[in-house]
Design a protein around this motif. Structure first.
Motif, PDB file in Angstrom:
ATOM      1  N   GLN A  13       0.992  -1.141  -0.005  1.00  0.00           N
ATOM      2  CA  GLN A  13      -0.107  -0.054  -0.015  1.00  0.00           C
ATOM      3  C   GLN A  13       0.775   1.172   0.059  1.00  0.00           C
ATOM      4  O   GLN A  13       2.025   1.177   0.623  1.00  0.00           O
ATOM      5  N   ALA A  14       0.284   2.246  -0.578  1.00  0.00           N
ATOM      6  CA  ALA A  14       0.875   3.647  -0.448  1.00  0.00           C
ATOM      7  C   ALA A  14       1.411   3.979   0.944  1.00  0.00           C
ATOM      8  O   ALA A  14       0.676   3.769   1.699  1.00  0.00           O
ATOM      9  N   GLY A  15       2.561   4.471   1.181  1.00  0.00           N
ATOM     10  CA  GLY A  15       3.111   4.654   2.551  1.00  0.00           C
ATOM     11  C   GLY A  15       3.941   3.579   2.974  1.00  0.00           C
ATOM     12  O   GLY A  15       4.661   3.769   4.014  1.00  0.00           O
ATOM     13  N   GLY A  16       3.961   2.376   2.443  1.00  0.00           N
ATOM     14  CA  GLY A  16       4.773   1.340   2.830  1.00  0.00           C
ATOM     15  C   GLY A  16       6.009   1.075   2.425  1.00  0.00           C
ATOM     16  O   GLY A  16       6.459   2.323   1.731  1.00  0.00           O
ATOM     17  N   SER A  17       6.662  -0.032   2.842  1.00  0.00           N
ATOM     18  CA  SER A  17       8.063  -0.033   2.487  1.00  0.00           C
ATOM     19  C   SER A  17       8.464  -1.734   1.835  1.00  0.00           C
ATOM     20  O   SER A  17       7.520  -2.492   1.905  1.00  0.00           O
ATOM     21  N   LEU A  18       9.199  -1.624   0.966  1.00  0.00           N
ATOM     22  CA  LEU A  18       9.878  -2.856   0.549  1.00  0.00           C
ATOM     23  C   LEU A  18      11.278  -2.741   0.319  1.00  0.00           C
ATOM     24  O   LEU A  18      11.726  -1.784   0.148  1.00  0.00           O
ATOM     25  N   ARG A  19      11.662  -3.974   0.550  1.00  0.00           N
ATOM     26  CA  ARG A  19      13.339  -3.983   0.345  1.00  0.00           C
ATOM     27  C   ARG A  19      13.610  -5.246  -0.794  1.00  0.00           C
ATOM     28  O   ARG A  19      13.229  -6.174  -0.723  1.00  0.00           O
ATOM     29  N   LEU A  20      14.141  -4.560  -1.938  1.00  0.00           N
ATOM     30  CA  LEU A  20      14.628  -5.437  -3.040  1.00  0.00           C
ATOM     31  C   LEU A  20      16.071  -5.810  -2.949  1.00  0.00           C
ATOM     32  O   LEU A  20      17.014  -5.026  -2.370  1.00  0.00           O
ATOM     33  N   SER A  21      16.310  -7.095  -3.311  1.00  0.00           N
ATOM     34  CA  SER A  21      17.660  -7.632  -3.339  1.00  0.00           C
ATOM     35  C   SER A  21      18.092  -8.107  -4.504  1.00  0.00           C
ATOM     36  O   SER A  21      17.213  -8.445  -5.708  1.00  0.00           O
ATOM     37  N   CYS A  22      19.298  -7.963  -5.207  1.00  0.00           N
ATOM     38  CA  CYS A  22      19.911  -8.094  -6.181  1.00  0.00           C
ATOM     39  C   CYS A  22      21.188  -9.131  -5.934  1.00  0.00           C
ATOM     40  O   CYS A  22      22.015  -8.681  -5.566  1.00  0.00           O
ATOM     41  N   ALA A  23      20.878 -10.390  -6.155  1.00  0.00           N
ATOM     42  CA  ALA A  23      22.134 -11.367  -5.896  1.00  0.00           C
ATOM     43  C   ALA A  23      22.997 -11.612  -7.212  1.00  0.00           C
ATOM     44  O   ALA A  23      22.284 -11.866  -8.401  1.00  0.00           O
ATOM     45  N   ALA A  24      24.376 -11.398  -7.170  1.00  0.00           N
ATOM     46  CA  ALA A  24      25.041 -11.492  -8.391  1.00  0.00           C
ATOM     47  C   ALA A  24      26.113 -12.752  -8.160  1.00  0.00           C
ATOM     48  O   ALA A  24      26.525 -13.140  -7.109  1.00  0.00           O
ATOM     49  N   SER A  25      26.166 -13.197  -9.348  1.00  0.00           N
ATOM     50  CA  SER A  25      27.022 -14.610  -9.440  1.00  0.00           C
ATOM     51  C   SER A  25      28.335 -14.057  -9.711  1.00  0.00           C
ATOM     52  O   SER A  25      28.655 -13.006 -10.323  1.00  0.00           O
ATOM     53  N   GLY A  26      29.440 -14.788  -9.615  1.00  0.00           N
ATOM     54  CA  GLY A  26      30.887 -14.503  -9.870  1.00  0.00           C
ATOM     55  C   GLY A  26      31.569 -13.962  -8.768  1.00  0.00           C
ATOM     56  O   GLY A  26      30.853 -13.364  -7.629  1.00  0.00           O
ATOM     57  N   ARG A  27      33.082 -14.289  -8.812  1.00  0.00           N
ATOM     58  CA  ARG A  27      33.874 -13.769  -7.750  1.00  0.00           C
ATOM     59  C   ARG A  27      34.173 -12.341  -7.715  1.00  0.00           C
ATOM     60  O   ARG A  27      35.210 -11.868  -6.878  1.00  0.00           O
TER      61      ARG A  27
END
Length: 124
Positions: A13-27
Motif C-alpha cells: 500500500q502507499a506509504g509502505g516499504s519494500l526491500r529489493l535484493s539483487c544477488a550476483a554470481s561471480g567472484r
C-alpha cells in the motif's frame, strides 16, 4: 560473466516499504558499480539509484531521493534497494545492473549486465 537475480518485489500500500535484493554470481562482484532502474507500463526505463564498487559513493534520481536507499554487501554478492514511503507512481518492474565503471556511467544505463526484473506494485 555476471548473472543478476532480483527479488523482494510485491504488492504494497502507499506509504509502505519494500526491500529489493539483487544477488550476483561471480567472484568479481566487488569490482562492479551497481545500479537500480525501473520501467513502468508504457514508459521508458529510468534510473533509480547507483552505488560504487566499495559502497562509498551513491547517486539517486530526484524522484526517490530521501525515500530510497541503495546499499551493498560484497561478502554476500548482493545489492539492496530499501524503498520507504512508497507511492503509486513507484509502480514498475525494477531491474538491477552491473558495470565495471563509475556510478555516473551506471546511472546513464551504460551497464554490461542486467537482471530480469522484479515487479513492484503500490496501491493507493
Amino acid at each position: 560473466q555476471v548473472q543478476l537475480v532480483e527479488s523482494g518485489g510485491g504488492l504494497v500500500q502507499a506509504g509502505g516499504s519494500l526491500r529489493l535484493s539483487c544477488a550476483a554470481s561471480g567472484r568479481t562482484f566487488s569490482t562492479y558499480a551497481m545500479g537500480w532502474f525501473r520501467q513502468a507500463p508504457g514508459k521508458e526505463r529510468e534510473f533509480v539509484a547507483a552505488i560504487s564498487w566499495r559502497g562509498t559513493s551513491t547517486y539517486y534520481a530526484d524522484s526517490v531521493k530521501g525515500r530510497f536507499t541503495i546499499s551493498r554487501d560484497n561478502a554476500k554478492n548482493t545489492v539492496y534497494l530499501q524503498m520507504n514511503s512508497l507511492k503509486p507512481e513507484d509502480t514498475a518492474v525494477y531491474y538491477c545492473a552491473a558495470d565495471k565503471s563509475t556510478v555516473l556511467t551506471v546511472s546513464r544505463g551504460e551497464a554490461d549486465y542486467w537482471g530480469q526484473g522484479t515487479q513492484v506494485t503500490v496501491s493507493s
